[in-house]
Design an enzyme around this catalytic site. Structure first.
Site, PDB file in Angstrom:
ATOM      1  N   GLY A 173      49.118  53.217  81.411  1.00 47.79           N
ATOM      2  CA  GLY A 173      49.644  51.862  81.323  1.00 47.79           C
ATOM      3  C   GLY A 173      50.724  51.782  79.977  1.00 47.79           C
ATOM      4  O   GLY A 173      51.480  51.115  80.479  1.00 47.79           O
ATOM      5  N   ASP A 174      51.023  52.681  79.703  1.00 47.64           N
ATOM      6  CA  ASP A 174      52.280  52.857  78.364  1.00 47.64           C
ATOM      7  C   ASP A 174      53.411  52.471  79.420  1.00 47.64           C
ATOM      8  O   ASP A 174      54.443  51.554  79.277  1.00 47.64           O
ATOM      9  CB  ASP A 174      52.440  54.357  77.872  1.00 47.64           C
ATOM     10  CG  ASP A 174      51.600  53.487  76.189  1.00 47.64           C
ATOM     11  OD1 ASP A 174      51.311  52.716  75.830  1.00 47.64           O
ATOM     12  OD2 ASP A 174      50.586  54.380  76.580  1.00 47.64           O
ATOM     13  N   ILE A 175      53.697  53.406  80.825  1.00 42.91           N
ATOM     14  CA  ILE A 175      54.537  54.778  81.209  1.00 42.91           C
ATOM     15  C   ILE A 175      54.685  52.968  81.579  1.00 42.91           C
ATOM     16  O   ILE A 175      56.207  52.323  82.018  1.00 42.91           O
ATOM     17  CB  ILE A 175      54.055  55.142  82.059  1.00 42.91           C
ATOM     18  CG1 ILE A 175      54.268  56.288  81.222  1.00 42.91           C
ATOM     19  CG2 ILE A 175      55.812  55.444  82.850  1.00 42.91           C
ATOM     20  CD1 ILE A 175      55.467  56.661  80.477  1.00 42.91           C
TER      21      ILE A 175
END
Length: 423
Positions: A173-175
């Site tokens: 989810g960070d990217i």
């Protein structure tokens, strides 16, 4: 190495940690911005990920490079008054400040939006949070496997009923969250060039996860009442995973039943009467489970190569469920310039980094310049800020800054623990 120039002239101070914020800043640097990454002596914890989570002991750090390349590095202890003063000198002529601070944390150091906007009206404040900057969950700690993957329903919706929820892999989810934030920053930058006023731009892991799950989130509501998790046999037949005779799984995905089902059914050898009876989706739904069983049995009779050739001939969307190892050796990914080979001097290994997905016909491909050591550009950056050599030397002596060669700068610290083994 190609360096894109679309954002040439933009100055970014990357004060973020972990993955989402650095991803945002890396994309801006990839597009030509001058990005200055601020780290303490020990470095961002993500510098440790390759060793701690993957057991990489040969000195390579491709994960960190993929999200922190294309930046200059300053080693700065901002918990000291003088270190914070250096940070403010960097912000004085910056266009963007990227961070991932909760509001109470930011206010303690005077790095909250209100304080910085008052001092530097043109500065764009780009902040990543777990759950947003307002609402009942604002200020709550969050990582992508909690805020993006779990709370949004993603980790349970993809299962069969009764199965254990999945655990997200690093950066899932960070990217995308960092990528969305970069998109917001670029819009705010255009506005700042026109108005002279910076904007507060924020993206949350929770919000990014919901945006990624638009379809099920919308249709889970009344009057539609679509419920997950659900049995595979209850999902649309033409958007399913099937297993072939050689044990490979592939995904079939088409949204046009009337166009694709009759051709697929004929290719699978079904009789004409069944095909005619189920040619319309409304007519097929009452016997959907039986069709699912028949299709599953049919695909299990031949290897994937057979079905791949047939589905290509029928022009029906499908693809093999590849492993990550297959992905990096996939000729399609290499020839489409989705991967960038990088040779690491320390280990002598060639590793393929993943390119950010947007490509430009005239500007060229996005390229990752491997991340520099902690403090690699400290001296150059401080001189540009107007510090005299005596001031720089004094700050180094007091541990406020770090430069390559200092015994407590990250790479020396890390290499002192390097056991010489390769993996």
């Amino acid at each position: 190495m190609n360096r894109l120039t679309m954002l040439q002239g933009m100055k970014v101070v990357d004060f973020s940690t972990f993955v989402a914020g650095p991803t945002c800043a890396k994309i801006l640097g990839e597009y030509g911005a001058d990005v200055i990454r601020v780290e303490p002596h020990i470095g961002d914890s993500v510098r440790y990920v390759a060793r701690q989570m993957q057991g990489v002991t040969n000195g390579d750090n491709p994960f960190y490079d993929n999200i922190n390349g294309n930046k200059r590095q300053i080693c700065l202890e901002t918990r000291t008054a003088q270190g914070l003063e250096v940070l403010h000198r960097l912000l004085a002529d910056a266009d963007v400040f990227v961070c991932n601070m909760r509001e109470n944390q930011a206010k303690k150091s005077g790095l909250d939006w209100e304080s910085l906007h008052e001092k530097y009206p043109k500065l764009i404040y780009a902040n990543v949070t777990g759950y947003g900057d307002h609402g009942p969950l604002a200020g709550r700690a969050g990582f992508d496997n909690t805020a993006y993957h779990s709370r949004t329903g993603l980790n349970s919706a993809t299962l069969q009923p009764g199965e254990t929820p999945t655990t997200a892999y690093t950066g899932l989810g960070d990217i995308p969250t960092g990528t969305y934030l970069a998109m917001g920053v670029m819009a705010a930058y255009v506005q700042a060039q026109r108005t002279g006023v910076g904007e507060f731009v924020t993206a949350s892991l929770y919000g990014a996860g919901m945006w990624s799950e638009v379809f099920p989130v919308v249709f889970a509501q009344a009057p539609y009442e679509d419920r997950y998790p659900k049995e595979r046999a209850d999902r649309l037949l033409l958007t399913q995973n099937f297993r072939t005779a050689d044990g490979r799984w592939f995904t079939l995905n088409t949204g046009n039943w009337e166009k694709d089902w009759p051709r697929l059914a004929k290719g699978l050898g079904f009789d004409e009467a069944l095909i005619a009876k189920t040619a319309r989706l409304n007519d097929a739904m009452p016997v959907h489970r039986r069709l699912y069983e028949l299709v599953t049995e049919a695909f299990a009779k031949e290897d994937y190569a057979h079905w791949n050739a047939l589905l290509n001939e029928l022009d029906i969307a499908h693809d093999l469920c590849q492993t990550f190892r297959e992905v990096v050796d996939d000729p399609a990914a290499l020839e489409a310039d989705l991967l960038q080979p990088v040779r690491y001097a320390h280990s002598g290994s060639e590793v393929k980094l993943v390119r950010s997905p947007v490509q430009f016909r005239l500007g060229g491909l996005p390229e990752t310049e491997p991340a520099r050591d902690v403090g690699a550009d400290t001296m150059e950056i401080l001189r540009a800020c107007g510090y005299a050599e005596t001031e720089i030397a004094a700050m180094e002596e007091q541990g406020i800054i770090g430069v390559p060669g200092d015994p407590d700068v990250y790479n020396r610290y890390w290499n002192s623990k390097f056991d010489g083994k390769k993996k």
